[in-house]
Scaffold this motif. Structure first.
Motif, PDB file in Angstrom:
ATOM      1  N   ARG A 161       0.838  -1.193   0.000  1.00 44.14           N
ATOM      2  CA  ARG A 161       0.000   0.000   0.000  1.00 44.14           C
ATOM      3  C   ARG A 161       0.878   1.250   0.000  1.00 44.14           C
ATOM      4  O   ARG A 161       1.783   1.379   0.825  1.00 44.14           O
ATOM      5  CB  ARG A 161      -0.908   0.029   1.233  1.00 44.14           C
ATOM      6  N   LEU A 162       0.594   2.163  -0.924  1.00 40.04           N
ATOM      7  CA  LEU A 162       1.282   3.451  -1.016  1.00 40.04           C
ATOM      8  C   LEU A 162       0.252   4.562  -1.097  1.00 40.04           C
ATOM      9  O   LEU A 162      -0.902   4.333  -1.492  1.00 40.04           O
ATOM     10  CB  LEU A 162       2.171   3.504  -2.264  1.00 40.04           C
ATOM     11  N   GLY A 163       0.682   5.775  -0.758  1.00 38.48           N
ATOM     12  CA  GLY A 163      -0.167   6.958  -0.892  1.00 38.48           C
ATOM     13  C   GLY A 163       0.665   8.085  -1.463  1.00 38.48           C
ATOM     14  O   GLY A 163       1.044   9.016  -0.738  1.00 38.48           O
ATOM     15  N   ALA A 164       0.950   8.028  -2.740  1.00 31.69           N
ATOM     16  CA  ALA A 164       1.937   8.922  -3.354  1.00 31.69           C
ATOM     17  C   ALA A 164       1.659  10.396  -3.085  1.00 31.69           C
ATOM     18  O   ALA A 164       2.592  11.179  -2.885  1.00 31.69           O
ATOM     19  CB  ALA A 164       2.000   8.662  -4.862  1.00 31.69           C
ATOM     20  N   PHE A 165       0.392  10.787  -3.091  1.00 28.71           N
ATOM     21  CA  PHE A 165       0.057  12.208  -2.978  1.00 28.71           C
ATOM     22  C   PHE A 165      -0.701  12.534  -1.686  1.00 28.71           C
ATOM     23  O   PHE A 165      -1.237  13.623  -1.535  1.00 28.71           O
ATOM     24  CB  PHE A 165      -0.745  12.645  -4.208  1.00 28.71           C
ATOM     25  N   SER A 166      -0.718  11.580  -0.765  1.00 21.97           N
ATOM     26  CA  SER A 166      -1.376  11.791   0.522  1.00 21.97           C
ATOM     27  C   SER A 166      -0.369  12.339   1.527  1.00 21.97           C
ATOM     28  O   SER A 166       0.753  11.844   1.634  1.00 21.97           O
ATOM     29  CB  SER A 166      -1.957  10.477   1.051  1.00 21.97           C
ATOM     30  N   ASN A 167      -0.777  13.353   2.247  1.00 21.27           N
ATOM     31  CA  ASN A 167       0.061  13.936   3.298  1.00 21.27           C
ATOM     32  C   ASN A 167      -0.414  13.532   4.692  1.00 21.27           C
ATOM     33  O   ASN A 167      -0.162  14.233   5.664  1.00 21.27           O
ATOM     34  CB  ASN A 167       0.075  15.459   3.171  1.00 21.27           C
ATOM     35  N   ALA A 168      -1.095  12.380   4.775  1.00 17.79           N
ATOM     36  CA  ALA A 168      -1.611  11.905   6.060  1.00 17.79           C
ATOM     37  C   ALA A 168      -0.489  11.828   7.087  1.00 17.79           C
ATOM     38  O   ALA A 168       0.634  11.418   6.785  1.00 17.79           O
ATOM     39  CB  ALA A 168      -2.256  10.532   5.889  1.00 17.79           C
ATOM     40  N   ASN A 169      -0.804  12.239   8.298  1.00 23.79           N
ATOM     41  CA  ASN A 169       0.143  12.211   9.407  1.00 23.79           C
ATOM     42  C   ASN A 169       1.393  13.034   9.121  1.00 23.79           C
ATOM     43  O   ASN A 169       2.498  12.684   9.547  1.00 23.79           O
ATOM     44  CB  ASN A 169       0.496  10.767   9.791  1.00 23.79           C
ATOM     45  N   ASN A 177      10.315  -5.423  -9.366  1.00 24.42           N
ATOM     46  CA  ASN A 177      11.173  -6.603  -9.335  1.00 24.42           C
ATOM     47  C   ASN A 177      10.601  -7.715  -8.462  1.00 24.42           C
ATOM     48  O   ASN A 177      11.009  -8.875  -8.595  1.00 24.42           O
ATOM     49  CB  ASN A 177      12.571  -6.230  -8.813  1.00 24.42           C
ATOM     50  N   PHE A 178       9.662  -7.375  -7.585  1.00 22.44           N
ATOM     51  CA  PHE A 178       9.114  -8.362  -6.662  1.00 22.44           C
ATOM     52  C   PHE A 178       7.870  -9.070  -7.201  1.00 22.44           C
ATOM     53  O   PHE A 178       7.378 -10.001  -6.557  1.00 22.44           O
ATOM     54  CB  PHE A 178       8.797  -7.698  -5.316  1.00 22.44           C
ATOM     55  N   ARG A 179       7.354  -8.630  -8.346  1.00 22.31           N
ATOM     56  CA  ARG A 179       6.156  -9.261  -8.931  1.00 22.31           C
ATOM     57  C   ARG A 179       5.058  -9.403  -7.876  1.00 22.31           C
ATOM     58  O   ARG A 179       4.527 -10.479  -7.602  1.00 22.31           O
ATOM     59  CB  ARG A 179       6.494 -10.610  -9.567  1.00 22.31           C
ATOM     60  N   LEU A 180       4.705  -8.268  -7.265  1.00 23.06           N
ATOM     61  CA  LEU A 180       3.742  -8.236  -6.175  1.00 23.06           C
ATOM     62  C   LEU A 180       2.356  -8.673  -6.624  1.00 23.06           C
ATOM     63  O   LEU A 180       1.986  -8.567  -7.802  1.00 23.06           O
ATOM     64  CB  LEU A 180       3.656  -6.811  -5.610  1.00 23.06           C
ATOM     65  N   ALA A 181       1.560  -9.140  -5.660  1.00 18.78           N
ATOM     66  CA  ALA A 181       0.172  -9.505  -5.936  1.00 18.78           C
ATOM     67  C   ALA A 181      -0.609  -8.302  -6.441  1.00 18.78           C
ATOM     68  O   ALA A 181      -1.463  -8.425  -7.332  1.00 18.78           O
ATOM     69  CB  ALA A 181      -0.491 -10.071  -4.688  1.00 18.78           C
ATOM     70  N   TYR A 182      -0.314  -7.117  -5.877  1.00 19.37           N
ATOM     71  CA  TYR A 182      -0.987  -5.883  -6.284  1.00 19.37           C
ATOM     72  C   TYR A 182      -0.271  -4.703  -5.659  1.00 19.37           C
ATOM     73  O   TYR A 182       0.486  -4.844  -4.689  1.00 19.37           O
ATOM     74  CB  TYR A 182      -2.472  -5.880  -5.864  1.00 19.37           C
ATOM     75  N   LEU A 183      -0.563  -3.530  -6.200  1.00 20.78           N
ATOM     76  CA  LEU A 183      -0.179  -2.264  -5.584  1.00 20.78           C
ATOM     77  C   LEU A 183      -1.462  -1.539  -5.210  1.00 20.78           C
ATOM     78  O   LEU A 183      -2.333  -1.323  -6.062  1.00 20.78           O
ATOM     79  CB  LEU A 183       0.654  -1.414  -6.547  1.00 20.78           C
ATOM     80  N   HIS A 184      -1.587  -1.190  -3.940  1.00 21.13           N
ATOM     81  CA  HIS A 184      -2.789  -0.573  -3.381  1.00 21.13           C
ATOM     82  C   HIS A 184      -2.507   0.918  -3.227  1.00 21.13           C
ATOM     83  O   HIS A 184      -1.762   1.323  -2.342  1.00 21.13           O
ATOM     84  CB  HIS A 184      -3.066  -1.248  -2.031  1.00 21.13           C
ATOM     85  N   MET A 185      -3.074   1.736  -4.098  1.00 18.34           N
ATOM     86  CA  MET A 185      -2.754   3.164  -4.137  1.00 18.34           C
ATOM     87  C   MET A 185      -3.910   4.015  -3.609  1.00 18.34           C
ATOM     88  O   MET A 185      -5.042   3.923  -4.091  1.00 18.34           O
ATOM     89  CB  MET A 185      -2.431   3.597  -5.562  1.00 18.34           C
ATOM     90  N   ALA A 245      -8.102   0.652 -13.061  1.00 19.31           N
ATOM     91  CA  ALA A 245      -7.873  -0.131 -11.849  1.00 19.31           C
ATOM     92  C   ALA A 245      -8.366  -1.552 -12.098  1.00 19.31           C
ATOM     93  O   ALA A 245      -9.267  -1.781 -12.908  1.00 19.31           O
ATOM     94  CB  ALA A 245      -8.612   0.484 -10.660  1.00 19.31           C
ATOM     95  N   ASP A 246      -7.757  -2.489 -11.380  1.00 21.36           N
ATOM     96  CA  ASP A 246      -8.189  -3.885 -11.437  1.00 21.36           C
ATOM     97  C   ASP A 246      -9.049  -4.246 -10.243  1.00 21.36           C
ATOM     98  O   ASP A 246      -9.868  -5.171 -10.315  1.00 21.36           O
ATOM     99  CB  ASP A 246      -6.959  -4.796 -11.479  1.00 21.36           C
ATOM    100  N   LEU A 247      -8.845  -3.526  -9.145  1.00 25.56           N
ATOM    101  CA  LEU A 247      -9.582  -3.749  -7.903  1.00 25.56           C
ATOM    102  C   LEU A 247      -9.907  -2.395  -7.296  1.00 25.56           C
ATOM    103  O   LEU A 247      -9.138  -1.444  -7.459  1.00 25.56           O
ATOM    104  CB  LEU A 247      -8.723  -4.534  -6.899  1.00 25.56           C
ATOM    105  N   ILE A 248     -11.025  -2.322  -6.584  1.00 27.08           N
ATOM    106  CA  ILE A 248     -11.407  -1.094  -5.884  1.00 27.08           C
ATOM    107  C   ILE A 248     -11.594  -1.415  -4.407  1.00 27.08           C
ATOM    108  O   ILE A 248     -12.364  -2.302  -4.046  1.00 27.08           O
ATOM    109  CB  ILE A 248     -12.715  -0.483  -6.444  1.00 27.08           C
ATOM    110  N   ALA A 249     -10.877  -0.681  -3.562  1.00 25.36           N
ATOM    111  CA  ALA A 249     -10.998  -0.858  -2.113  1.00 25.36           C
ATOM    112  C   ALA A 249     -12.020   0.124  -1.556  1.00 25.36           C
ATOM    113  O   ALA A 249     -11.950   1.325  -1.831  1.00 25.36           O
ATOM    114  CB  ALA A 249      -9.642  -0.656  -1.443  1.00 25.36           C
ATOM    115  N   PHE A 250     -12.951  -0.398  -0.784  1.00 22.67           N
ATOM    116  CA  PHE A 250     -13.973   0.399  -0.114  1.00 22.67           C
ATOM    117  C   PHE A 250     -13.708   0.347   1.386  1.00 22.67           C
ATOM    118  O   PHE A 250     -13.478  -0.731   1.937  1.00 22.67           O
ATOM    119  CB  PHE A 250     -15.371  -0.148  -0.389  1.00 22.67           C
ATOM    120  N   GLY A 251     -13.788   1.493   2.055  1.00 21.88           N
ATOM    121  CA  GLY A 251     -13.552   1.554   3.483  1.00 21.88           C
ATOM    122  C   GLY A 251     -14.828   1.715   4.281  1.00 21.88           C
ATOM    123  O   GLY A 251     -15.439   0.744   4.713  1.00 21.88           O
TER     124      GLY A 251
END
Length: 364
Positions: free
Chosen positions: A228-236, A256-264, A312-318
């Protein structure tokens, strides 16, 4: 016609029945004694097993990694046993769940740290942020800078947490690299002013992230690890002088790690989706070689459109998942959603946690 949001997706070797993800959501309902998940947590997650994937609430990898009262850990035998209650309950309902691994860094308070010690950070720079100490929200404490030789121990804590997640029955893990917590603090030049191998250049600021991913990869197949990354979030109170350059470089390295996903996180965490001048999420998405999970402020129409358009391939809902245990079915049918009770978000018991009604309950 079935919208793509509701169609299956293969993450590594894990088949998801749909692309609706339950985002990691801090709810502060672990047992106060030992930060142990309990039966109430198992019921909460099992109710939401219709998600294509559940990402657990952020889970501290060590006592030092804790920043909020009553958040669960994954470093003790009791915590592993508590999480096993959760994963077994989710699997019994046909669900899939990843553990989100977390070290808060400077976003903590001395009252939450072992022996009342100062929180740790890349540099001794206080965050203009607040945390929950069990009584209310308080200013975070001034951190101390980690010594270079301490960092190896933190990497080892991540490795052990990943092994514990496997022992607890999780289907995979997500590394929390966003929201101004430790990994994010190292990545950004606003919070990382180090002069050693972990500060200064982009290569150095990314070093901890890469070392942690290498450690996680020793415990899990790479197709079961998300980030999980938040490239443009200034949280905290994190900031970077050139987030496009920083996070473009980060994505190139983690490919290089061939991750399952990147959660942005798109925009500000839990806030505005507006991006600063020069920000380009599509450019970052194009640089990533795997499935892209988008998060922040999505409703049904926006989620369907983003997946159909290939953004996007997946959408996260909070928050929608907090108030709607059967969110996937409600979205599929375009049914009304329950209202969220904001007074019950953090701490407490079943009220506002496991008592939100399903559509079938309302019909009955």
């Amino acid at each position: 016609m079935t919208e793509m949001l509701f169609t299956p997706l293969l993450l590594g070797d894990l088949q998801l029945p749909n692309r609706v993800v339950m985002a990691p959501l801090t709810r502060n309902r672990a047992l106060a004694e030992g930060d142990v998940p309990q039966a109430l947590n198992a019921e909460y997650y099992a109710q939401r097993a219709g998600a294509g994937l559940i990402v657990s609430e952020a889970t501290q990898i060590s006592p030092q990694g804790k920043g909020y009262a009553w958040t669960p850990g994954i470093y003790s035998e009791a915590q592993v046993a508590g999480w096993r209650l959760v994963t077994e309950a989710v699997h019994a309902r046909g669900g899939r769940i990843f553990a989100q691994l977390w070290h808060v860094g400077r976003i903590s308070h001395v009252s939450l740290q072992p022996g009342g010690a100062a929180p740790v950070a890349p540099s001794a720079i206080a965050a203009k942020a607040r945390t929950f100490d069990g009584q209310g929200f308080v200013e975070t404490s001034v951190p101390r800078a980690l010594e270079t030789d301490e960092i190896r121990g933190i990497v080892a804590d991540y490795r052990k947490a990943a092994e514990n997640a496997k022992a607890a029955g999780f289907d995979g893990i997500e590394l929390h690299g966003a929201n101004g917590y430790l990994i994010d603090q190292f990545l950004r030049d606003g919070s990382n002013r180090r002069g050693d191998a972990y500060g200064g250049s982009l290569e150095n600021r990314t070093r901890l992230l890469i070392e942690v991913l290498e450690a996680l990869s020793s415990a899990w197949p790479v197709g079961r690890i998300g980030l999980r990354l938040g490239a443009f979030s200034n949280a905290n109170d994190v900031a970077d002088s050139d987030p496009m350059r920083t996070f473009g470089y980060v994505i190139d390295r983690v490919n290089n790690f061939r991750l399952a996903y990147l959660h942005m996180i798109e925009g500000q965490t839990g806030g505005s989706r507006e991006l600063p001048e020069g920000a380009d999420l599509e450019a970052l998405r194009d640089r990533f070689d795997g499935p892209w999970m988008a998060n922040n402020g999505y409703d049904r129409a926006a989620a369907i459109e983003a997946v159909d358009a290939g953004r996007a391939d997946l959408i996260a809902f909070g928050r929608a998942f907090i108030a709607n245990p059967d969110l996937v079915e409600r979205l599929r049918r375009n049914a009304p959603l329950n209202e969220l009770d904001p007074d019950t978000l953090y701490g407490g018991g079943a009220r506002g946690y496991t008592d939100y009604p399903r559509m079938t309950d309302i019909a009955a």
